[in-house]
Scaffold this motif. Structure first.
Motif, PDB file in Angstrom:
ATOM      1  N   ASN A 368       0.828  -1.205   0.000  1.00 53.73           N
ATOM      2  CA  ASN A 368       0.000   0.000   0.000  1.00 53.73           C
ATOM      3  C   ASN A 368       0.863   1.256   0.000  1.00 53.73           C
ATOM      4  OD1 ASN A 368      -1.614  -2.252   0.934  1.00 53.73           O
ATOM      5  ND2 ASN A 368      -3.180  -0.774   1.523  1.00 53.73           N
ATOM      6  N   ARG A 371       2.480   1.668  -3.502  1.00 50.99           N
ATOM      7  CA  ARG A 371       1.508   2.088  -4.506  1.00 50.99           C
ATOM      8  C   ARG A 371       1.144   3.555  -4.309  1.00 50.99           C
ATOM      9  NH1 ARG A 371      -0.183   1.971  -9.566  1.00 50.99           N
ATOM     10  NH2 ARG A 371      -2.442   1.804  -9.832  1.00 50.99           N
ATOM     11  N   LEU A 489      -7.860   3.935  -0.998  1.00 50.47           N
ATOM     12  CA  LEU A 489      -6.929   3.089  -1.747  1.00 50.47           C
ATOM     13  C   LEU A 489      -7.340   1.635  -1.525  1.00 50.47           C
ATOM     14  CD1 LEU A 489      -4.420   3.006  -3.566  1.00 50.47           C
ATOM     15  CD2 LEU A 489      -3.044   2.722  -1.503  1.00 50.47           C
ATOM     16  N   MET A 491      -6.822  -1.903  -2.644  1.00 50.55           N
ATOM     17  CA  MET A 491      -5.865  -2.708  -3.400  1.00 50.55           C
ATOM     18  C   MET A 491      -6.525  -3.886  -4.104  1.00 50.55           C
ATOM     19  SD  MET A 491      -2.945  -1.175  -3.086  1.00 50.55           S
ATOM     20  CE  MET A 491      -1.622  -2.352  -3.411  1.00 50.55           C
ATOM     21  N   GLY A 495      -6.184  -1.070 -11.028  1.00 50.31           N
ATOM     22  CA  GLY A 495      -5.326   0.083 -10.791  1.00 50.31           C
ATOM     23  C   GLY A 495      -5.905   1.405 -11.254  1.00 50.31           C
ATOM     24  N   HIS A 498      -7.490   3.410  -8.557  1.00 47.94           N
ATOM     25  CA  HIS A 498      -6.586   4.070  -7.608  1.00 47.94           C
ATOM     26  C   HIS A 498      -6.351   5.527  -8.000  1.00 47.94           C
ATOM     27  CE1 HIS A 498      -4.726  -0.144  -6.672  1.00 47.94           C
ATOM     28  NE2 HIS A 498      -5.972  -0.023  -6.248  1.00 47.94           N
TER      29      HIS A 498
END
Length: 668
Positions: A368, A371, A489, A491, A495, A498
């Motif tokens: 996390n 990212r 966020l 996960m 993507g 995000h």
């Protein structure tokens, strides 16, 4: 008890996350006929969030929101952490936290403890005999985190934002506004009368005989009134520059001889060569009061303030007295919080940095963190590209903006620590005693900041608080560990999402580095306006155009009420910047993204603002909230973004579509 430094808070941009968000009952804009269900081009907020909105109807009172759910999850994570530390501690910090938690949950022990935790403090006060005994008692109470007579805190040096100095500031009164003591209107007189009754209840609990309660309460209020008359109006305290006036510490002993401010600093462990005293007249008045008022009056005042500060952490008589006045009268609360909530708040208040250390270790996976850092860097780079292409910004201002973005720091999870966790052992026998131990430790660590550089090693927010903020004082983005979970966020999602949630919130905050807020601190940290008049005019024109759009939006849940676009203007601009910049970053990172991924970006943005609020809360927020309701935080920016209409096929006549001439752009 510990307080946040006001200057640091003033220089930090407001958090992007309003954890109990505004109001939402999806309304369409300007369509003659309502469709059977929400559509992406009619009301994207209602379309993207239809399942959540159906599962969370408008509450009769209060509010529900997806960010409120995040806050509740974070609190549960903290409870679980403390319970684990209580039952199976690993290391000294966990042992301290576990004992603190156990002592707070044992309500029977708290009741049996009564006023014992404050008995040593009261004995110290009762030992005052002469005027010269008063200042050492004031200093001793500050040392345990009970500021009396005045406030003294570590805060940023306006001449060097990388350094902390000591600030002597007004305080010492039990009512939140000095005007309560001097105004003659009925409402103020009523508050003062209720306060008098509260003072009597606390004095009774700290040793005053019933026959003496009225007279001793009046002694407290008389002294506080004298302090209030020498204090400045609350409105004058909002400008940090008005609270900044350096004086040499070597001169304090002469200027305030009776108050013994030089000895006060030594007792706090402060050895800096200067401090700030912006209201010298107040401290001159306080110096005079030490010599002119009888020690008996001072003793009564100090005894009350010990009981008042510690009341939430002592036995039921103290707690009920404090809640009846501070909770019901001043804060408008109907019921005391559950025991667990009260204890958790107390631990975060006095030992929050200990909780932070353990929380980060338990709830911030490296994946996390990595990212989040990667996306934040991409968003910063996207903002730099946008600045380079912004035609409304002249070259001089553009150079200042790029310099600021080049110098920008990104801090993820928690600050770099320079904290000594050595604390007196707590044990499980006395919650109030543990509160004083933790508060003394907290004060000690705060005082260590004074006279030192590396101010950026501390944050104005806690890592265990869901927070995503731009810190203007140090030109940095702060991303707390607690915020790096759904919905910010997630996960488990693709993507692209995000960028629409976390990336857009980062963009919202980073836009404050160079917008109408950020223009007042330059890349070197100097407080000055680095915008040219031409850029300022161009910015204002864009904000006015945006305000015209938002001023036409119906306020959700309120019949015949429009959004106050002037109140929400700055945050509306930051929301538009959020989707513009985050879309730029996403497009750069995934130029060949499929349609589903691009739709996921916009769905994630709308999902952050899910909320339902009661009509009463909506009415209150319509007049005071600086952010638009969730429906318009979602839809307003997207209606100005051509990419949204392209992805969803929106056309003229759709509520979410705007013609190019009607769209407002900031950073695209």
């Amino acid at each position: 008890m510990p307080k946040h430094a006001p200057l640091a808070a003033a220089l930090a941009a407001s958090l992007a996350l309003a954890l109990v968000a505004p109001d939402a009952d999806a309304q369409r804009r300007g369509a003659a006929r309502a469709p059977a269900g929400p559509t992406a081009c009619g009301d994207f907020y209602a379309f993207a969030n239809k399942d959540w909105l159906a599962a969370n109807p408008v509450p009769a009172t209060g509010a529900v929101s997806v960010l409120g759910e995040l806050q509740a999850r974070v609190l549960e994570q903290q409870r679980e952490l403390l319970s684990t530390a209580m039952n199976a501690p690993q290391g000294n910090v966990q042992k301290l936290l576990g004992d603190f938690w156990a002592s707070g949950l044992d309500e029977a022990a708290v009741e049996a403890d009564g006023a014992n935790p404050i008995a040593p403090l009261l004995d110290r006060i009762n030992g005052i005999r002469r005027a010269k005994d008063i200042p050492p008692s004031i200093a001793a109470l500050h040392q345990v985190g009970i500021p009396v007579v005045f406030n003294f805190s570590a805060d940023l040096d306006l001449a060097d934002l990388d350094r902390h100095i000591g600030y002597f500031a007004q305080g010492g009164t039990g009512l939140p506004d000095p005007a309560f003591y001097t105004r003659e209107d009925p409402a103020s007189r009523e508050i003062l009368g209720l306060y008098n009754a509260y003072v009597q209840r606390i004095l009774a609990l700290t040793g005053t005989a019933e026959a003496d309660l009225a007279a001793e309460a009046q002694l407290v209020i008389d002294l506080e009134t004298r302090i209030a008359r020498a204090s400045r109006p609350v409105a004058e305290l909002r400008d940090p520059r008005g609270n900044y006036a350096l004086v040499p510490t070597a001169d304090l002993g002469k200027a305030y001889k009776r108050l013994q401010l030089g000895e006060f600093l030594a007792a706090q462990g402060v050895a800096d060569d200067s401090v700030s005293i912006a209201n010298s007249a107040l401290f001159t008045a306080l110096d005079g009061l030490v010599g002119s008022l009888k020690p008996a009056q001072w003793k009564t005042y100090l005894r009350f303030h010990v009981g008042d500060a510690m009341a939430p952490y002592l036995s039921k008589g103290f707690r009920d007295a404090a809640f009846d006045f501070r909770g019901r009268v001043l804060r408008g609360e109907a019921a005391q919080p559950p025991r667990e909530q009260l204890v958790l708040q107390a631990i975060n208040h006095a030992a929050g940095q200990m909780v932070a250390r353990e929380y980060v270790g338990r709830h911030l996976p490296q994946a996390n963190r990595s990212r989040a850092e990667a996306i934040a860097v991409e968003v910063r780079d996207a903002l730099k590209r946008s600045v380079e292409g912004a035609a409304w910004m002249d070259d001089a201002t553009r150079a200042g903006a790029l310099a600021k973005l080049d110098a920008l720091k990104i801090e993820i999870g928690a600050p770099v620590r320079d904290i000594d966790y050595t604390v007196q052992p707590m044990g499980r026998g006395s919650f109030g005693g543990n509160m004083l131990i933790a508060s003394t430790w907290h004060h000690r660590e705060e005082m260590k900041r004074i006279g030192r550089g590396n101010a950026q090693r501390r944050w104005p927010v806690q890592p265990q608080e869901p927070a995503l903020a731009y810190d203007a004082a140090h030109n940095r983005l702060l991303v707390s560990a607690a915020v790096l979970q759904p919905p910010v966020l997630d996960m488990s999602l693709d993507g692209a999402a995000h960028y629409g949630s976390f990336g857009a919130l980062v963009a919202h905050e980073l836009s404050h580095a160079i917008d109408g807020k950020g223009r007042h601190v330059d890349a070197s940290g100097t407080i000055r306006d680095w915008w040219t008049p031409g850029t300022a005019t161009a910015w204002t024109d864009r904000l006015n155009a945006l305000a015209a759009q938002y001023g036409n939006y119906d306020y959700p849940g309120l019949t015949g009420r429009k959004l106050n676009a002037s109140l929400t203007s700055e945050e509306n601009a930051a929301d538009l910047a959020a989707v513009e910049i985050a879309w730029n970053a996403f497009s750069q990172a995934q130029p060949e993204a499929a349609k589903e991924a691009r739709q996921a970006f916009f769905g994630a943005w709308a999902g952050v603002w899910r909320e339902q609020v009661s009509p009463a809360v909506a009415e209150q927020r319509a007049s005071t909230a600086l952010q638009a309701p969730g429906q318009w935080r979602s839809n307003g920016p997207l209606s100005n973004l051509p990419a949204f209409s392209e992805v969803h096929g929106c056309k003229a006549g759709n509520a979410m579509f705007r013609a190019d001439a009607d769209r407002v752009s900031l950073w695209r």
